[in-house]
Motif scaffolding. Structure first.
Motif, PDB file in Angstrom:
ATOM      1  N   MET A   1      35.187  32.712  49.040  1.00  0.00           N
ATOM      2  CA  MET A   1      36.169  33.750  49.660  1.00  0.00           C
ATOM      3  C   MET A   1      35.239  35.265  49.641  1.00  0.00           C
ATOM      4  SD  MET A   1      39.204  32.723  47.304  1.00  0.00           S
ATOM      5  CE  MET A   1      40.438  31.369  47.747  1.00  0.00           C
ATOM      6  N   SER A   2      35.524  35.793  50.524  1.00  0.00           N
ATOM      7  CA  SER A   2      34.803  37.076  50.486  1.00  0.00           C
ATOM      8  C   SER A   2      35.918  38.197  51.194  1.00  0.00           C
ATOM      9  CB  SER A   2      33.840  36.990  51.639  1.00  0.00           C
ATOM     10  OG  SER A   2      32.997  38.312  51.799  1.00  0.00           O
ATOM     11  N   ARG A   3      36.150  38.921  50.138  1.00  0.00           N
ATOM     12  CA  ARG A   3      37.004  40.179  50.268  1.00  0.00           C
ATOM     13  C   ARG A   3      36.682  41.481  49.240  1.00  0.00           C
ATOM     14  NH1 ARG A   3      42.631  39.486  47.824  1.00  0.00           N
ATOM     15  NH2 ARG A   3      42.214  38.702  45.924  1.00  0.00           N
ATOM     16  N   VAL A   4      37.519  42.278  49.614  1.00  0.00           N
ATOM     17  CA  VAL A   4      37.389  43.291  48.682  1.00  0.00           C
ATOM     18  C   VAL A   4      38.695  43.700  48.178  1.00  0.00           C
ATOM     19  CG1 VAL A   4      36.658  46.037  48.653  1.00  0.00           C
ATOM     20  CG2 VAL A   4      35.505  44.711  50.219  1.00  0.00           C
ATOM     21  N   ILE A   5      38.745  43.894  46.685  1.00  0.00           N
ATOM     22  CA  ILE A   5      39.931  44.232  45.916  1.00  0.00           C
ATOM     23  C   ILE A   5      39.766  45.839  45.557  1.00  0.00           C
ATOM     24  CG2 ILE A   5      41.154  44.093  43.983  1.00  0.00           C
ATOM     25  CD1 ILE A   5      39.833  40.899  43.952  1.00  0.00           C
ATOM     26  N   THR A   6      40.798  46.505  45.673  1.00  0.00           N
ATOM     27  CA  THR A   6      40.607  47.877  45.614  1.00  0.00           C
ATOM     28  C   THR A   6      41.916  48.078  44.625  1.00  0.00           C
ATOM     29  OG1 THR A   6      40.009  48.543  47.763  1.00  0.00           O
ATOM     30  CG2 THR A   6      41.139  50.356  46.420  1.00  0.00           C
ATOM     31  N   LYS A   7      41.762  48.726  43.582  1.00  0.00           N
ATOM     32  CA  LYS A   7      42.529  49.073  42.362  1.00  0.00           C
ATOM     33  C   LYS A   7      42.415  50.474  41.925  1.00  0.00           C
ATOM     34  CE  LYS A   7      43.928  44.911  41.497  1.00  0.00           C
ATOM     35  NZ  LYS A   7      45.616  44.498  41.528  1.00  0.00           N
ATOM     36  N   ARG A   8      43.617  50.935  41.757  1.00  0.00           N
ATOM     37  CA  ARG A   8      43.676  52.485  41.177  1.00  0.00           C
ATOM     38  C   ARG A   8      44.576  52.589  39.849  1.00  0.00           C
ATOM     39  NH1 ARG A   8      42.779  56.651  44.975  1.00  0.00           N
ATOM     40  NH2 ARG A   8      42.186  58.392  43.550  1.00  0.00           N
ATOM     41  N   TRP A   9      44.225  53.104  38.453  1.00  0.00           N
ATOM     42  CA  TRP A   9      44.959  53.338  37.536  1.00  0.00           C
ATOM     43  C   TRP A   9      44.648  54.665  36.999  1.00  0.00           C
ATOM     44  CZ3 TRP A   9      41.847  48.641  37.953  1.00  0.00           C
ATOM     45  CH2 TRP A   9      42.720  47.400  38.046  1.00  0.00           C
ATOM     46  N   LYS A  10      45.407  54.821  35.833  1.00  0.00           N
ATOM     47  CA  LYS A  10      45.447  56.165  35.317  1.00  0.00           C
ATOM     48  C   LYS A  10      44.590  55.881  33.794  1.00  0.00           C
ATOM     49  CE  LYS A  10      48.324  59.113  36.989  1.00  0.00           C
ATOM     50  NZ  LYS A  10      47.652  60.262  37.452  1.00  0.00           N
ATOM     51  N   CYS A  19      40.686  37.412  40.390  1.00  0.00           N
ATOM     52  CA  CYS A  19      39.591  37.031  41.031  1.00  0.00           C
ATOM     53  C   CYS A  19      39.920  35.551  41.686  1.00  0.00           C
ATOM     54  CB  CYS A  19      38.287  37.070  40.494  1.00  0.00           C
ATOM     55  SG  CYS A  19      37.975  38.948  39.700  1.00  0.00           S
ATOM     56  N   PRO A  20      40.226  35.227  42.875  1.00  0.00           N
ATOM     57  CA  PRO A  20      40.435  33.970  43.233  1.00  0.00           C
ATOM     58  C   PRO A  20      39.120  33.135  43.597  1.00  0.00           C
ATOM     59  CG  PRO A  20      41.245  35.381  44.780  1.00  0.00           C
ATOM     60  CD  PRO A  20      40.745  36.057  43.841  1.00  0.00           C
ATOM     61  N   TYR A  21      39.094  31.982  43.476  1.00  0.00           N
ATOM     62  CA  TYR A  21      37.905  31.281  43.756  1.00  0.00           C
ATOM     63  C   TYR A  21      38.341  29.938  44.570  1.00  0.00           C
ATOM     64  CZ  TYR A  21      38.347  29.263  39.096  1.00  0.00           C
ATOM     65  OH  TYR A  21      38.755  28.434  38.035  1.00  0.00           O
ATOM     66  N   ASP A  22      37.493  29.262  45.083  1.00  0.00           N
ATOM     67  CA  ASP A  22      37.528  27.919  45.809  1.00  0.00           C
ATOM     68  C   ASP A  22      37.496  26.819  45.129  1.00  0.00           C
ATOM     69  OD1 ASP A  22      38.093  29.266  48.408  1.00  0.00           O
ATOM     70  OD2 ASP A  22      35.800  29.199  48.702  1.00  0.00           O
ATOM     71  N   ARG A  23      38.110  25.719  45.506  1.00  0.00           N
ATOM     72  CA  ARG A  23      38.325  24.432  44.977  1.00  0.00           C
ATOM     73  C   ARG A  23      36.804  23.943  44.591  1.00  0.00           C
ATOM     74  NH1 ARG A  23      42.242  21.206  44.520  1.00  0.00           N
ATOM     75  NH2 ARG A  23      43.264  21.954  46.416  1.00  0.00           N
ATOM     76  N   GLY A  24      36.397  23.320  43.499  1.00  0.00           N
ATOM     77  CA  GLY A  24      34.978  22.885  43.350  1.00  0.00           C
ATOM     78  C   GLY A  24      34.185  23.885  42.353  1.00  0.00           C
ATOM     79  N   PHE A  25      34.769  25.060  41.989  1.00  0.00           N
ATOM     80  CA  PHE A  25      34.153  25.960  41.271  1.00  0.00           C
ATOM     81  C   PHE A  25      34.771  26.004  39.766  1.00  0.00           C
ATOM     82  CE2 PHE A  25      32.729  27.406  45.565  1.00  0.00           C
ATOM     83  CZ  PHE A  25      31.565  27.295  45.204  1.00  0.00           C
ATOM     84  N   GLU A  26      35.707  25.147  39.556  1.00  0.00           N
ATOM     85  CA  GLU A  26      36.385  25.329  38.361  1.00  0.00           C
ATOM     86  C   GLU A  26      35.552  25.228  36.992  1.00  0.00           C
ATOM     87  OE1 GLU A  26      39.143  23.737  41.493  1.00  0.00           O
ATOM     88  OE2 GLU A  26      37.178  23.236  40.882  1.00  0.00           O
ATOM     89  N   THR A  27      34.586  24.577  37.112  1.00  0.00           N
ATOM     90  CA  THR A  27      33.583  24.500  35.875  1.00  0.00           C
ATOM     91  C   THR A  27      32.634  25.388  35.812  1.00  0.00           C
ATOM     92  OG1 THR A  27      32.386  22.511  37.019  1.00  0.00           O
ATOM     93  CG2 THR A  27      34.146  21.803  35.565  1.00  0.00           C
ATOM     94  N   TYR A  28      32.332  26.277  36.654  1.00  0.00           N
ATOM     95  CA  TYR A  28      30.935  27.120  36.908  1.00  0.00           C
ATOM     96  C   TYR A  28      31.554  28.593  36.081  1.00  0.00           C
ATOM     97  CZ  TYR A  28      28.709  24.145  40.158  1.00  0.00           C
ATOM     98  OH  TYR A  28      28.165  23.097  40.964  1.00  0.00           O
ATOM     99  N   GLN A  29      30.540  28.939  35.269  1.00  0.00           N
ATOM    100  CA  GLN A  29      30.740  30.363  34.664  1.00  0.00           C
ATOM    101  C   GLN A  29      31.186  31.336  35.763  1.00  0.00           C
ATOM    102  OE1 GLN A  29      26.875  30.707  32.494  1.00  0.00           O
ATOM    103  NE2 GLN A  29      28.159  31.430  30.896  1.00  0.00           N
ATOM    104  N   LYS A  30      32.104  32.090  35.100  1.00  0.00           N
ATOM    105  CA  LYS A  30      32.506  33.224  36.045  1.00  0.00           C
ATOM    106  C   LYS A  30      32.371  34.678  35.321  1.00  0.00           C
ATOM    107  CE  LYS A  30      35.053  30.086  37.824  1.00  0.00           C
ATOM    108  NZ  LYS A  30      35.177  28.990  36.802  1.00  0.00           N
ATOM    109  N   TYR A  31      32.053  35.604  36.000  1.00  0.00           N
ATOM    110  CA  TYR A  31      31.373  36.997  35.489  1.00  0.00           C
ATOM    111  C   TYR A  31      32.350  37.922  36.200  1.00  0.00           C
ATOM    112  CZ  TYR A  31      27.107  33.901  34.911  1.00  0.00           C
ATOM    113  OH  TYR A  31      26.067  33.193  34.567  1.00  0.00           O
ATOM    114  N   LEU A  32      32.249  39.136  35.465  1.00  0.00           N
ATOM    115  CA  LEU A  32      32.730  40.248  36.198  1.00  0.00           C
ATOM    116  C   LEU A  32      31.218  41.301  35.936  1.00  0.00           C
ATOM    117  CD1 LEU A  32      34.817  42.126  37.738  1.00  0.00           C
ATOM    118  CD2 LEU A  32      35.183  43.165  35.255  1.00  0.00           C
TER     119      LEU A  32
END
Length: 131
Positions: A1-10, A19-32
């Protein structure tokens, strides 16, 4: 999945990034991570073999919902310094998946209570109307 998420807060508020991801990546480490390429720094990451689970680090929390295939990062008590480019990442030995997240934190009506604690007003009632 390749896209840009834009957020604005106070400033002083809380945020949630999905952050969505494709099937098959459930057991991998996720990062921000935050920053651009060579200057990128991991902000928070899941632990190995801990699915689904919450991970906490300072004002950041990450929950990996493996059934829905989305990990959610929550940031509390937003500061102006939280503005910038972030990346939702899944790093495997054979494939690299990143989603760009652009966050803007606007100045709020905040009072500084101590070095790290702010009290902020998110909505102002002005003449009977919420601003």
């Amino acid at each position: 999945m390749s896209r840009v998420i834009t957020k604005r807060w106070k400033e002083g508020g809380n945020s949630s990034i999905q952050c969505p991801y494709d099937r098959g990546f459930e057991t991998y480490q996720k990062y921000l991570s935050k920053g651009i390429w060579a200057y990128q720094v991991d902000v928070i990451q899941t632990k190995m073999h801990q699915h689904p689970a919450w991970t906490h680090k300072g004002r950041f929390s990450l929950y990996d919902d493996t059934e829905r295939r989305v990990f959610t990062v929550t940031i509390t008590n937003l500061t102006l310094e939280d503005s910038g480019t972030y990346w939702c990442e899944i790093n495997t030995w054979w494939w690299y998946n990143k989603t760009e997240v652009r966050i803007t934190v606007d100045r709020g009506w905040c009072l500084r209570r101590s070095i790290s604690v702010y009290q902020c007003v998110h909505r102002i009632i002005w003449g009977g109307r919420v601003a």
